[in-house]
Design an enzyme around this catalytic site. Structure first.
Site, PDB file in Angstrom:
ATOM      1  NE  ARG A 136      -3.128   2.158   3.278  1.00 46.95           N
ATOM      2  CZ  ARG A 136      -3.921   2.258   4.335  1.00 46.95           C
ATOM      3  NH1 ARG A 136      -4.065   1.235   5.159  1.00 46.95           N
ATOM      4  NH2 ARG A 136      -4.586   3.368   4.581  1.00 46.95           N
ATOM      5  CG  ASN A 189      -1.145   2.853  14.289  1.00 41.56           C
ATOM      6  OD1 ASN A 189      -0.374   3.756  13.982  1.00 41.56           O
ATOM      7  ND2 ASN A 189      -2.442   3.014  14.323  1.00 41.56           N
ATOM      8  CE  LYS A 212      10.666   9.905  17.472  1.00 35.55           C
ATOM      9  NZ  LYS A 212      10.556   8.491  17.904  1.00 35.55           N
ATOM     10  CB  THR A 215      10.369   3.669  20.247  1.00 33.73           C
ATOM     11  OG1 THR A 215      10.957   4.935  20.541  1.00 33.73           O
ATOM     12  CG2 THR A 215      11.163   2.573  20.920  1.00 33.73           C
ATOM     13  N   GLY A 267      -0.265  10.548  15.643  1.00 32.75           N
ATOM     14  CA  GLY A 267      -0.070   9.854  16.910  1.00 32.75           C
ATOM     15  C   GLY A 267      -1.217  10.170  17.842  1.00 32.75           C
ATOM     16  N   GLY A 268      -0.947  10.057  19.130  1.00 30.40           N
ATOM     17  CA  GLY A 268      -1.998  10.283  20.118  1.00 30.40           C
ATOM     18  C   GLY A 268      -1.983  11.714  20.636  1.00 30.40           C
ATOM     19  CG  ASP A 269      -4.538  12.772  23.896  1.00 31.08           C
ATOM     20  OD1 ASP A 269      -5.123  12.829  22.791  1.00 31.08           O
ATOM     21  OD2 ASP A 269      -5.097  12.449  24.960  1.00 31.08           O
ATOM     22  CB  THR A 270       2.348  12.846  21.767  1.00 28.31           C
ATOM     23  OG1 THR A 270       2.147  11.612  22.425  1.00 28.31           O
ATOM     24  CG2 THR A 270       3.752  13.330  21.963  1.00 28.31           C
ATOM     25  CD  GLU A 286      -4.927  13.624   9.923  1.00 32.15           C
ATOM     26  OE1 GLU A 286      -5.905  13.229  10.582  1.00 32.15           O
ATOM     27  OE2 GLU A 286      -5.013  14.462   8.999  1.00 32.15           O
ATOM     28  CB  CYS A 320      -6.252   6.602  14.194  1.00 38.79           C
ATOM     29  SG  CYS A 320      -6.160   6.622  12.418  1.00 38.79           S
TER      30      CYS A 320
HETATM   31  N1  LIG Z   1      -5.516  10.126  13.287  1.00 42.32           N
HETATM   32  C1  LIG Z   1      -4.631   9.335  12.729  1.00 42.32           C
HETATM   33  O1  LIG Z   1      -4.359   9.398  11.544  1.00 42.32           O
HETATM   34  C2  LIG Z   1      -3.920   8.317  13.551  1.00 42.32           C
HETATM   35  C3  LIG Z   1      -3.848   8.445  14.922  1.00 42.32           C
HETATM   36  N2  LIG Z   1      -3.183   7.521  15.656  1.00 42.32           N
HETATM   37  C4  LIG Z   1      -3.181   7.676  17.101  1.00 42.32           C
HETATM   38  O2  LIG Z   1      -1.866   7.421  17.580  1.00 42.32           O
HETATM   39  C5  LIG Z   1      -1.912   6.813  18.850  1.00 42.32           C
HETATM   40  C6  LIG Z   1      -1.049   5.572  18.861  1.00 42.32           C
HETATM   41  O3  LIG Z   1       0.185   5.814  18.293  1.00 42.32           O
HETATM   42  P1  LIG Z   1       1.474   6.084  19.191  1.00 42.32           P
HETATM   43  O4  LIG Z   1       2.645   5.845  18.310  1.00 42.32           O
HETATM   44  O5  LIG Z   1       1.376   5.333  20.462  1.00 42.32           O
HETATM   45  O6  LIG Z   1       1.284   7.611  19.497  1.00 42.32           O
HETATM   46  P2  LIG Z   1       2.278   8.605  20.251  1.00 42.32           P
HETATM   47  O7  LIG Z   1       1.600   9.935  20.241  1.00 42.32           O
HETATM   48  O8  LIG Z   1       2.724   8.041  21.525  1.00 42.32           O
HETATM   49  O9  LIG Z   1       3.579   8.640  19.309  1.00 42.32           O
HETATM   50  C7  LIG Z   1       3.509   9.088  17.990  1.00 42.32           C
HETATM   51  C8  LIG Z   1       4.888   9.503  17.545  1.00 42.32           C
HETATM   52  O10 LIG Z   1       5.304  10.640  18.308  1.00 42.32           O
HETATM   53  C9  LIG Z   1       6.584  10.388  18.864  1.00 42.32           C
HETATM   54  N3  LIG Z   1       6.726  11.167  20.078  1.00 42.32           N
HETATM   55  C10 LIG Z   1       6.591  10.781  21.367  1.00 42.32           C
HETATM   56  N4  LIG Z   1       6.804  11.833  22.204  1.00 42.32           N
HETATM   57  C11 LIG Z   1       7.066  12.888  21.420  1.00 42.32           C
HETATM   58  C12 LIG Z   1       7.356  14.251  21.674  1.00 42.32           C
HETATM   59  N5  LIG Z   1       7.412  14.759  22.897  1.00 42.32           N
HETATM   60  N6  LIG Z   1       7.566  15.066  20.625  1.00 42.32           N
HETATM   61  C13 LIG Z   1       7.492  14.597  19.363  1.00 42.32           C
HETATM   62  N7  LIG Z   1       7.238  13.324  19.057  1.00 42.32           N
HETATM   63  C14 LIG Z   1       7.015  12.473  20.079  1.00 42.32           C
HETATM   64  C15 LIG Z   1       6.601   8.900  19.062  1.00 42.32           C
HETATM   65  O11 LIG Z   1       7.926   8.438  19.214  1.00 42.32           O
HETATM   66  P3  LIG Z   1       8.236   7.217  20.222  1.00 42.32           P
HETATM   67  O12 LIG Z   1       7.561   6.035  19.631  1.00 42.32           O
HETATM   68  O13 LIG Z   1       9.703   7.152  20.201  1.00 42.32           O
HETATM   69  O14 LIG Z   1       7.666   7.592  21.563  1.00 42.32           O
HETATM   70  C16 LIG Z   1       5.964   8.438  17.758  1.00 42.32           C
HETATM   71  O15 LIG Z   1       6.877   8.502  16.707  1.00 42.32           O
HETATM   72  C17 LIG Z   1      -3.371   6.515  19.091  1.00 42.32           C
HETATM   73  O16 LIG Z   1      -3.923   7.502  19.930  1.00 42.32           O
HETATM   74  C18 LIG Z   1      -4.005   6.632  17.728  1.00 42.32           C
HETATM   75  O17 LIG Z   1      -5.354   6.940  17.714  1.00 42.32           O
HETATM   76  C19 LIG Z   1      -2.556   6.480  15.087  1.00 42.32           C
HETATM   77  C20 LIG Z   1      -2.587   6.315  13.728  1.00 42.32           C
HETATM   78  C21 LIG Z   1      -3.307   7.199  12.860  1.00 42.32           C
HETATM   79  O1  LIG Z   2      -3.334   4.618  11.727  1.00 47.41           O
HETATM   80  C1  LIG Z   2      -4.387   4.217  11.344  1.00 47.41           C
HETATM   81  O2  LIG Z   2      -5.239   3.805  12.076  1.00 47.41           O
HETATM   82  C2  LIG Z   2      -4.570   4.211   9.878  1.00 47.41           C
HETATM   83  O3  LIG Z   2      -4.868   5.526   9.518  1.00 47.41           O
HETATM   84  C3  LIG Z   2      -5.595   3.225   9.442  1.00 47.41           C
HETATM   85  O4  LIG Z   2      -5.666   3.221   8.075  1.00 47.41           O
HETATM   86  P1  LIG Z   2      -6.954   2.504   7.458  1.00 47.41           P
HETATM   87  O5  LIG Z   2      -8.125   3.096   8.176  1.00 47.41           O
HETATM   88  O6  LIG Z   2      -6.977   2.845   6.011  1.00 47.41           O
HETATM   89  O7  LIG Z   2      -6.780   1.055   7.741  1.00 47.41           O
END
Ligand SMILES: NC(=O)C1=CN([C@@H]2O[C@H](COP(=O)(O)OP(=O)(O)OC[C@H]3O[C@@H](n4cnc5c(N)ncnc54)[C@H](OP(=O)(O)O)[C@@H]3O)[C@@H](O)[C@H]2O)C=CC1
Ligand SMILES: O=C(O)[C@H](O)COP(=O)(O)O
Length: 520
Positions: A136, A189, A212, A215, A267-270, A286, A320
């Site tokens: 993909r 993910n 970046k 991890t 990512g998440g709330d970060t 996102e 997400c």
């Molecule tokens: N809306 C969307 O498109 C999507 C949203 N998500 C959301 O992401 C979350 C899960 O993903 P996850 O990876 O755990 O999310 P995180 O927010 O924990 O991490 C996302 C990225 O940010 C990095 N990071 C961590 N701390 C910092 C910082 N202080 N400054 C800058 N970057 C930082 C992480 O690095 P490291 O891993 O080294 O901590 C990682 O690369 C869920 O809440 C999910 O809903 C996920 C996919 C798609």
């Molecule tokens: O990080 C995610 O959750 C992706 O955005 C999911 O992609 P998809 O909804 O197309 O599977």
């Protein structure tokens, strides 16, 4: 996956420059070179930091045993990556668009030719999902190259005489120009797909990138970068730079750095603190979601049940866009729950290499969090409908939790695991309240055969996307993808990302006398 015989090199040789011969750790990429991190004393955490100069991540499917080691980049490494990226961008912006597109097509071909180590590095993902993610992603890179050719070769021309009191004496040419250096931060993910969804639009638009990786997923990101680095041979070397390390250590330094001209974060709330750190640069965020699936009594229940299972349990709920809440009319709740249970019970639970449907969630911390949400709901009267709650280490059996009410955390928080809560509602107004009171607004879906109701309800949902009679999904990857409220800022999708990673420039030609086309 169909592979393209674009080079004769085997995978081992192709990826060999990434490994440190002394300890086998993965190097980071700066200015076209694979490097080891500089001295620990330069770390953003301060000169007293005693951390080792490698980070080791864990394999969630193997009792969190060490998986891969990679560099813990320092402040100096980050500074240099930005500096090299800036220099590369200056040359790249002067490279013809068709050459930029050709380079991206080469990167996509290399991803297809050398896909297996990338997929294998996605240790927590089932083998078929890992392979699909790489395929993909290669498609996305090709698409970005094509979309860039169209989007970036067109501009605008405005004539001044549309403005009251002005003659046609000024021509305003409007073009899209690159921003400079785009900082790309994907989540664990989809570490490949959500990396290239940032890198490819940035590169085609004439930017350089600093990436970046997460991890958990860092090595898949590094291997992907090698496909770009090889495809870009002969181009400015610092176009793609990848700095690794824990986000908690180098994240703030990266996101508040003067070298970043745009930040694309998933990512998440970060992301909320990242948005605060950003220095007056465009941001594309996102973030999390709590995607609701609202099923009305007239819905096709088989369709809805299939969507709930696909939406809620694909990649063990770690998307997400996973279905994370389900509101269903009490009129059909029992029938629908029964259909969902029948499907959930057919899901396999186990190891990624066996292509199990449900595999271990990313970390023990995440599994603890999910367990906490379920415990809270069960203690307040909710009912686990798919057998009793079961967890072994990071592996959580798929769970449908019925009769969830708004005093339970599971009603509002994002589990990011194979748990789907069911909220029973009496009418449309109550269903809408559950959707719109969420702090998230990523996607949501509505199941009904009544098109008027689908549109009315969808219009009232405060979410970036509404799916009618289908599960939430980001893909196909060229669709606009955006979250409202705490789910994000800006919009992804290839065209929208290119827009976000460029700025508008006007060149105004001031004529000495008005000129009207065909007005001679
Ligand atoms: N809306 C969307 O498109 C999507 C949203 N998500 C959301 O992401 C979350 C899960 O993903 P996850 O990876 O755990 O999310 P995180 O927010 O924990 O991490 C996302 C990225 O940010 C990095 N990071 C961590 N701390 C910092 C910082 N202080 N400054 C800058 N970057 C930082 C992480 O690095 P490291 O891993 O080294 O901590 C990682 O690369 C869920 O809440 C999910 O809903 C996920 C996919 C798609
Ligand atoms: O990080 C995610 O959750 C992706 O955005 C999911 O992609 P998809 O909804 O197309 O599977």
């Amino acid at each position: 996956m169909t592979t393209t015989p674009c080079d004769e090199v085997d995978d081992e040789t192709f990826y060999a420059p990434l490994r440190d011969a002394s300890d086998g750790s993965y190097k980071f990429l700066c200015d076209g070179e694979w490097r080891s991190a500089s001295a620990a004393a330069d770390h953003p955490a301060g000169a007293s930091s005693r951390r080792p100069n490698v980070v080791t991540n864990a394999n969630p499917s193997r009792s969190n045993a060490p998986a891969f080691s990679f560099q813990a980049c320092t402040a100096d490494d980050v500074d240099e990556a930005y500096e090299r990226a800036k220099m590369a961008h200056k040359r790249w912006a002067r490279t013809p668009l068709h050459e930029r597109a050709a380079a991206l097509h080469r990167a996509a071909a290399l991803m297809r030719a050398h896909w297996k180590p990338i997929a294998d590095a996605l240790v927590a993902k089932s083998a078929k999902d890992a392979k699909a993610e790489v395929a993909r992603s290669a498609d996305l890179v090709d698409y970005a190259a094509e979309e860039g050719l169209r989007a970036l070769s067109e501009g605008g021309l405005l004539h001044s005489d549309a403005w009251k009191g002005t003659s046609r004496c000024k021509l305003c040419m409007v073009t899209k120009v690159p921003l400079g250096v785009v900082l790309c931060i994907p989540p664990f993910n989809y570490p490949v797909n959500l990396a290239v969804s940032k890198i490819a639009p940035a590169i085609i638009a004439g930017n350089a990138v600093v990436v970046k990786p997460p991890t958990q997923g860092a090595v898949a990101g590094l291997l992907t970068a090698q496909c770009f680095a090889s495809a870009l041979t002969g181009m400015p070397p610092g176009l793609i730079n990848v700095v690794t390390g824990r986000g908690s250590e180098i994240g703030d330094y990266l996101t508040s750095h003067r070298g970043a001209n745009c930040i694309s974060f998933t990512g998440g709330d970060t992301g909320i603190s990242v948005a605060r750190n950003a220095r007056m640069v465009p941001i594309q965020m996102e973030l999390g979601g709590k995607d609701a699936c609202v099923v009305f009594p007239d819905a096709d229940l088989d369709l809805a049940a299939a969507a709930i299972v696909k939406g809620g349990f694909s990649y063990s709920g770690q998307r997400c866009t996973a279905v994370k809440a389900r509101s269903i009319s009490t009129l059909i709740a029992d029938a629908l729950v029964e259909k969902v249970i029948a499907k959930v019970e057919r899901l396999t639970v186990g190891q990624p290499e066996d292509d199990a449907d449900i595999t271990a969630v990313v970390s023990a911390k995440s599994a603890d969090f999910i367990e906490g949400l379920v415990d809270d709901a069960l203690s307040k009267g909710a009912v686990a409908m798919t057998g009793s709650w079961r967890r072994e280490e990071n592996l959580i059996w798929p769970t449908l939790v019925d009769r969830v009410t708004d005093d339970m955390r599971l009603c509002w928080e994002e589990p990011f695991g194979p748990v789907v809560p069911v909220v029973r509602v009496t009418d449309e107004i109550e269903a809408l309240r559950y959707v719109n009171e969420s702090k998230y607004g990523l996607q949501g879906c509505v199941f009904t055969r009544d098109v008027d109701r689908a549109i009315r309800f969808g219009d009232a949902m405060e979410t970036g996307t509404v799916q009618i009679n289908g599960p939430p999904a980001r893909g196909p990857d060229h669709f606009p993808f955006q979250g409202f409220k705490d789910s994000g800022i800006g919009s992804q999708g290839v065209r929208n990302s290119i827009e976000c990673m460029t700025k508008t420039k006007s060149t105004v030609i001031n004529l000495s006398a008005p000129s009207y086309a065909m007005g001679g």
